[in-house]
Structures are given as C-alpha cells and as structure tokens.
Write a protein that holds these residues in place. Structure first.
Motif, short mmCIF file in Angstrom:
data_model
loop_
_atom_site.label_atom_id
_atom_site.label_comp_id
_atom_site.label_asym_id
_atom_site.label_seq_id
_atom_site.Cartn_x
_atom_site.Cartn_y
_atom_site.Cartn_z
N VAL A 1 18.24 3.53 -8.73
CA VAL A 1 17.83 2.26 -8.16
C VAL A 1 17.18 2.46 -6.80
O VAL A 1 16.23 1.76 -6.44
CB VAL A 1 19.06 1.33 -8.03
N GLY A 2 17.67 3.44 -6.04
CA GLY A 2 17.13 3.69 -4.71
C GLY A 2 15.65 4.00 -4.71
O GLY A 2 14.89 3.49 -3.88
N LEU A 3 15.20 4.84 -5.63
CA LEU A 3 13.79 5.19 -5.69
C LEU A 3 12.94 3.98 -6.07
O LEU A 3 11.83 3.80 -5.56
CB LEU A 3 13.56 6.32 -6.69
N MET A 4 13.46 3.16 -6.97
CA MET A 4 12.73 1.95 -7.34
C MET A 4 12.65 0.98 -6.16
O MET A 4 11.62 0.34 -5.91
CB MET A 4 13.40 1.26 -8.53
N PHE A 5 13.73 0.87 -5.40
CA PHE A 5 13.78 -0.08 -4.29
C PHE A 5 12.91 0.38 -3.12
O PHE A 5 12.19 -0.41 -2.52
CB PHE A 5 15.23 -0.25 -3.81
N PHE A 6 12.99 1.68 -2.79
CA PHE A 6 12.33 2.17 -1.58
C PHE A 6 10.99 2.87 -1.85
O PHE A 6 10.33 3.30 -0.91
CB PHE A 6 13.26 3.14 -0.84
N GLY A 7 10.61 3.04 -3.13
CA GLY A 7 9.37 3.76 -3.44
C GLY A 7 8.16 3.22 -2.73
O GLY A 7 7.30 3.97 -2.24
N VAL A 8 8.04 1.91 -2.65
CA VAL A 8 6.95 1.25 -1.92
C VAL A 8 7.41 0.84 -0.53
O VAL A 8 6.69 0.99 0.45
CB VAL A 8 6.44 0.02 -2.70
N ALA A 9 8.64 0.33 -0.44
CA ALA A 9 9.11 -0.30 0.80
C ALA A 9 9.21 0.66 1.97
O ALA A 9 8.77 0.33 3.08
CB ALA A 9 10.48 -0.95 0.54
N GLU A 10 9.78 1.85 1.76
CA GLU A 10 10.02 2.72 2.92
C GLU A 10 8.73 3.28 3.52
O GLU A 10 8.54 3.19 4.74
CB GLU A 10 10.99 3.84 2.56
N PRO A 11 7.82 3.89 2.72
CA PRO A 11 6.58 4.39 3.34
C PRO A 11 5.80 3.29 4.05
O PRO A 11 5.26 3.50 5.15
CB PRO A 11 5.79 4.94 2.14
N LEU A 12 5.75 2.10 3.46
CA LEU A 12 5.00 1.00 4.05
C LEU A 12 5.65 0.52 5.35
O LEU A 12 4.97 0.23 6.34
CB LEU A 12 4.91 -0.16 3.05
N PHE B 1 7.24 9.29 -4.17
CA PHE B 1 6.84 8.57 -2.97
C PHE B 1 5.35 8.73 -2.69
O PHE B 1 4.74 7.84 -2.08
CB PHE B 1 7.68 9.03 -1.77
N THR B 2 4.77 9.84 -3.12
CA THR B 2 3.33 9.98 -2.99
C THR B 2 2.61 8.94 -3.84
O THR B 2 1.71 8.25 -3.37
CB THR B 2 2.89 11.40 -3.40
N VAL B 3 3.03 8.83 -5.10
CA VAL B 3 2.36 7.91 -6.03
C VAL B 3 2.54 6.47 -5.58
O VAL B 3 1.56 5.71 -5.51
CB VAL B 3 2.89 8.12 -7.47
N PHE B 4 3.76 6.06 -5.27
CA PHE B 4 4.00 4.66 -4.92
C PHE B 4 3.71 4.37 -3.45
O PHE B 4 3.10 3.34 -3.12
CB PHE B 4 5.44 4.28 -5.27
N GLY B 5 4.17 5.25 -2.56
CA GLY B 5 3.99 5.01 -1.13
C GLY B 5 2.55 5.11 -0.68
O GLY B 5 2.03 4.21 -0.01
N ASN B 6 1.88 6.22 -1.03
CA ASN B 6 0.49 6.38 -0.64
C ASN B 6 -0.41 5.32 -1.28
O ASN B 6 -1.36 4.83 -0.66
CB ASN B 6 -0.03 7.78 -1.00
N SER C 1 -3.00 13.89 -1.71
CA SER C 1 -1.91 13.50 -0.80
C SER C 1 -0.61 14.22 -1.13
O SER C 1 0.18 14.55 -0.24
CB SER C 1 -1.69 11.99 -0.88
N PHE C 2 -0.38 14.48 -2.44
CA PHE C 2 0.85 15.18 -2.83
C PHE C 2 0.91 16.55 -2.17
O PHE C 2 1.94 16.94 -1.62
CB PHE C 2 0.91 15.32 -4.35
#
Length: 675
Positions: free
Chosen positions: A107-118, A367-372, A287-288
C-alpha cells in the motif's frame, strides 16, 4: 480465575503478553474517546520529545543495521547456511527473487509513488533549477525506500531464519535473543520482547490501514462512486477490508490468497508498464539511470545525516525520514517473518544481497516511473493541478492518472491493487500478531482469535483516525517503534554472538590428543572424559604424567644429543604450569608448556539431570602452549609416551620453520629481546 482458565484451555495466547497488550490498547481507546483533545496534545508533546531526543538514534541505528549486514556478507560468516549445512533452498533462485520482489510492494508504494516525489519537489528540501530540484526530490524519496529501509527488514529476517533453521528454535522473535538470554527466552524476558514487538507491529499495521483507507476513499470519490471522502466512507472501507482479511485468514484459503497475490503483482506491473509507455518513456528510462546513480552517490551521506548543520530542513528530517524509520521498524516483524519463511537453505551472503538489492532496485524503478512522470506532467501540462492537492496525498495518484489515457480504467485498476494489497497485508499481519502473542508457535490458532485481532486493529484505527487522522496514527507508530528499534540493536548483538559460536563450533577440529588414542584403552578414556576435571586432577596429571615425560625427554636430548634443555616447574602458583625449553644461541628458544586453565561451567549444564558428572561451577584443563603464541589444546588424555611424541611433533615443526620463513621471524624477535 475463569478468565485465566479460558486463556489457558481455549486459546494459544500467552496470558501475560496478551493481557498486557490488550490493557494498553483498551486504555488508549478509552482515553482517546473520552479525552480526545488532551490525548492529541499529549501525543504531540511526546512526538516532539522523540524528535528532539531520539532522531539521532533512529538515523544512526539504521545505518548500523546496514553496515552490520554488509560486514556479515563480505566476511567468512557469509558462507553459513540458514539451516543445516546439507539443506538446499526450498525455492529456485529466481522464484525466491520474485517473492522478495513482491515483498517490496504494498500500500505504501501505491500511496507515496506520486505523492512523495511531488511533495519534495515543491518543498524547501530541494533547490536550484527545475532539473536539480527534480533530481533531489527523487534522491530523497528513493533514500526513504532504499537499502536502509530493507536493512531493518533484513536484520530481523536474518535473525528469524538463522535461529529458526540453524538452531532449530521456534520461528519467533524471542528465539532471536537465545545467545544472550538462553532458556530465559521462554520466561518473562521472552514475554517482554513479545509485548514490545506485538505493540509495535500492531501500530505499523494500523498506520498502513489508515493510509489504505484514505487512498481507497479518494479513489472511489474520483470515480464518482461517492461524493466525498469523509470519515464515514473510510470507516466503511476499514470494516469491509478487515472483514475480507479476517474471512481469508479463518477460512485458510491459502491457494486462493496466493493466486490473489500473484494477480495483484501482475496488475501492479501492468499499471507501472502502462504509465511508462503512456508517459514520457525515453525521459523515464534516462531518469532511472540518473536516479540510481544519484542515490548511490549520496546514500552514505544521507544515511548518517541528522541535519545538525542544516536546521532549516530539520522539519523535513523529522516529518519524513524519522517517521519512515519508525514505520519500517514497526513493519519489520511482519516483512521479516515472510522473508525468513522463504529463505531456508540460502547462505547468509546470498540472503543479504538478495534482500537489500532486489527490492531497492524495484523501488527506484517504481518511483522513477510514477514520481518523475508526475513532476514532468506538472511542469508541462499539469498547470498546477497536482501541486494544488499536495496537502491531500491520498488523491494524487488518481488525479495523476487523469492526465494519461483511459483514466477510468487505470483508476479502477489502481483501486483493485490497493484493495488487494490491503487485504493480503492485513491477512498476513494477523498471522504475525497471532504468532507473536502465542505461547506455543506450533499450536493451531482458533478462528475467534483471528476475528479478535481484526476487531482490535479496526477499532484502534477508527478511534485514532476519528480523533486526529493519519497524523495520530503516525505519531503512535513513532512512539511505540522506539523501544522496538532499541530491541533490534540488541538483536544484532545476539545474532553476531550466535554466528560467532556457530563458526567456532563447525570450525573446531578433533583434539590432537585423539591422534594417539587406541581402541584397547577406550574404557579408560571414557572414564576420564566423564569426570569433570578439577584443579587437583590437573596437578596429579602434571606430577605423574607430564613431568616424568619431560624429564625423560630432557635426559635423552642432553645426554645423547648435547642440547641445552631447561625444565621450568611452577606447581605452587595459582595457575600451575610446567615448561619444556630447548635453548638456542641466535634463535628464539623452543618452548612447549602445559598450564592449568579454568572455565566457567554453564548453569544449564550443571542443572541438566542427564549430565550427572557435571557438578562444579568450574572445569579445569591442562592446556598446551607454545613459543610462538599459537592456540594450544587440551592434553589431559595423553599418556607419558604420547606426550613425548607430541612435544617432538612440535619440535619437528620448529626445526622445519628454521630452514624457511621462521628463521627470519625468530631471529628478528631474538634481536629485539636482546636489545
């Protein structure tokens, strides 16, 4: 009395562990319900105190865990197997890696995949150009989900697997402390360990439950199924998901859960692949590589950085890194037990590199795929829409998917992934809670116990979310994880002590004395072995066997071979000894000595009724020692002739070394002595 009898006869619970834990939980729920503002104030005060006084401990301990694992992997201890030496891995290497890979998701990766890098991208932790800020945002995100996070999982998983499969102890946390506490792990010491682990794990699961419920609520709101993601919606989500998790646990549909997990893993990969293809593909691939290099270049500095000289960003450090470290500590028993159960037959080296590298690489890719992608969309076509909802991170994933093709389908798939992660994590978490709280890890758990844990987890999550939302959940996790982090440090000491004893045990060769043993005297040898040797026995051996043997050999060497031989007797000292010395002019003298050495006898052995010959708190041995400081050995079973043969064997070695490297070494030492 009826309650105690019920616990003993109808449950697998350890009475002291479960009663202490439930008392703590009950007091927390009641005080939070009746005094919400006071409890929130108190929690906030404790959180600030932990931040001010123990942030250094969290950051330092995680780096110590990582260094500890790396040191084990590159040392000679790395060859030790998690199991018997002849055990082979239960799963193939690639299957094992795949399961580690699956363990890295949740769940953590789904929750923070976009949220944390942004969030980092728009915070004060980043500076410089847009590209530099993006690089720094991903660096901090990956640091939180990289090898430091997996180091704490690795320590617990390694300890569980090692003591479970190598020492044949129950696969439980208290077993990890056996080298330090021995049989006391089955008493109150073990109970205290279980209580700390149980409470920590409980709040780790509850925090994950809170994140999952809030994100599922945001998802169904985005899809138009409800009008608002309020507390009532999240309450229903928690009830439904925990109900499904409990149903899964009590029905024992193991294959069904396994298939659901495999389906979920496939869906998560498909979603990531879709974002990679639908997003700026070439930019993400580049980016990866960049994110990986930036992380590896800065991981050492970040791993020890306590922001002492960067006070402007101290709130970032405490509000992100320290909270993450506490969360990982609370999740460690759950993830550690899963990894331990699939790792029997692996070597320590193989285990450590697998646990640290595979999940970390996947986290960087995720995090590269979702965050970047999210940052790229915000800079090119987002027009500030993602930045506007950073304060509501549960909404960001679904808002992000709106900028890609087929948002309704991908949003629905994301909901399924989160829900399945939610259910399987809760199911497995309940199993771990039952394991920790059980008085006998091999007992079959009654179904109502599983239901009880579902009710307890849901109740605490609902009460804390009602009183203070996710912030209260994170604060409780931070507080209860602190003593468990200290316990993990102690676990490292215990694990190292166990591994050192293991290495010494398997490296110990048959005593040189046995070379001289002959079958015609086996009864005499056996009688000697089954007597706990005391100091009077050593004196008797020195006077009646060792001294006559040395005198006979001295007479031969002086009268026949004209060598200068000296015999030094110290039989009146506290540690009686004798030395046989052959003197040389320009070289270091040859010396073969025997001394009395005492050893403490384990209370466990003294109290063992099956070892009647062990009665004294100390055991004595006549230990040989040599001119060059090498480790000696026990010579108490040698006869007079055998002892003469052993002295000559060592003298032959001495003479052979004189013709080679020993001549330089011993001549040099003799010169230093003369000076």
């Amino acid at each position: 009395m009826l309650f105690f009898k019920f616990i003993q006869e109808r449950t697998t619970f350890n009475l002291f562990v479960i009663s202490t834990t439930l008392l703590f939980v009950t007091l927390l729920i009641l005080t939070t319900l009746f005094f919400p503002s006071q409890i929130n104030t108190m929690l906030e005060s404790i959180k600030i105190s932990v931040f001010d006084n123990f942030s250094w401990f969290y950051i330092l301990s995680f780096s110590v865990f990582l260094c500890f694992l790396i040191a084990l992997s590159v040392s000679h201890f790395g060859n030790i197997k998690l199991g018997a030496n002849e055990d082979e891995p239960e799963f193939s290497f690639f299957s094992w890696l795949a399961m580690l890979f699956a363990a890295g998701m949740g769940v953590g990766l789904m929750f923070f995949g976009v949220a944390e890098p942004l969030t980092h991208y728009f915070s004060s932790i980043t500076s410089g150009s847009l590209e530099q800020r993006q690089q720094q945002a991903l660096m901090h995100t990956v640091f939180h989900w990289g090898i430091h996070a997996w180091a704490v999982y690795g320590v617990i998983a390694l300890a569980l697997a090692y003591f479970g499969f190598r020492y044949k102890l129950p696969l439980s946390l208290r077993s990890c402390f056996y080298p330090l506490f021995k049989e006391r792990i089955n008493g109150k010491v073990g109970d205290i360990i279980d209580i700390v682990a149980l409470i920590s794990t409980l709040f780790g699961l509850i925090t994950t439950l809170g994140f999952g419920a809030s994100q599922l609520g945001a998802g169904i709101t985005q899809l138009g199924w409800v009008t608002e993601n309020n507390f009532s919606v999240q309450l229903v989500i928690i009830a439904v998901v925990m109900g499904l998790a409990v149903f899964s646990a009590i029905t024992g549909v193991g294959k069904g859960v396994k298939r659901l997990s495999e389906l979920n893993l496939g869906l998560a990969f498909s979603l990531m692949l879709f974002v990679l293809i639908a997003g700026p593909t070439l930019y993400l691939l580049s980016s990866f590589s960049d994110n990986l290099g930036t992380y590896l270049s800065n991981v050492l500095q970040l791993g020890f950085k306590a922001y002492t000289y960067d006070t402007e960003n101290n709130s970032f450090f405490t509000g992100w890194t320290i909270l993450y470290w506490a969360w990982w500590c609370s999740w460690a028993p759950f993830v550690g037990l899963f990894i331990a159960r699939i790792s029997k037959g692996r070597t320590i080296r193989e285990f450590i590199f697998g646990v640290l590298i595979i999940p970390t690489l996947f986290s960087i890719l995720w995090f590269t795929v979702f965050g970047n992608s999210a940052i790229w969309i915000e800079n090119h076509i987002g027009s500030g829409k993602l930045q506007a909802i950073i304060s509501s991170p549960e909404k960001l994933l679904f808002q992000f998917l709106e900028f890609l093709p087929l948002p309704t389908i991908t949003g629905f798939i994301a909901l399924i992934i989160i829900a399945l992660f939610f259910i399987t994590s809760a199911d497995s978490g309940i199993y771990v809670l039952n394991n920790i709280a059980s008085r006998d890890k091999s007992m079959q758990t009654p179904r109502w116990q599983t239901i009880l844990w579902g009710v307890v987890i849901s109740s605490i999550a609902i009460v804390l979310m009602y009183s203070g939302g996710l912030s209260s959940l994170q604060t409780m996790t931070l507080i209860v994880a602190l003593p468990f982090a200290m316990l993990i440090c102690l676990m490292c000491v215990s694990l190292l002590k166990g591994i050192i004893a293991d290495k010494k045990y398997f490296d110990t060769k048959v005593t040189p004395t046995s070379i001289f043993w002959r079958g015609d005297k086996w009864r005499e040898r056996l009688n000697q072995m089954l007597v706990q040797t005391q100091e009077k026995d050593i004196l008797k051996f020195l006077k009646q066997t060792a001294l006559p043997a040395m005198r006979e050999l001295r007479q031969e060497l002086t009268n026949v071979h004209n060598l200068n031989v000296e015999l030094v007797e110290n039989l009146q000292d506290d540690e009686p000894s004798i030395e046989f010395i052959i003197k040389k002019e320009s070289m270091r003298n040859f010396m073969y000595g025997i001394k009395s050495v005492s050893y403490e006898t384990s209370e466990q052995l003294i109290n063992d009724q099956k070892l009647p010959h062990i009665q004294y708190s100390k055991t004595y041995q006549p230990l040989a020692y040599f001119f060059d400081g090498r480790d000696g050995y026990d010579v108490q079973y040698m006869t007079r002739d055998e002892l003469i043969a052993d002295i000559l064997k060592q003298y032959e070695r001495y003479l052979s070394l004189l013709e080679d490297i020993g001549q330089e070494l011993m001549a040099h030492e003799q010169t230093e002595i003369a000076e």
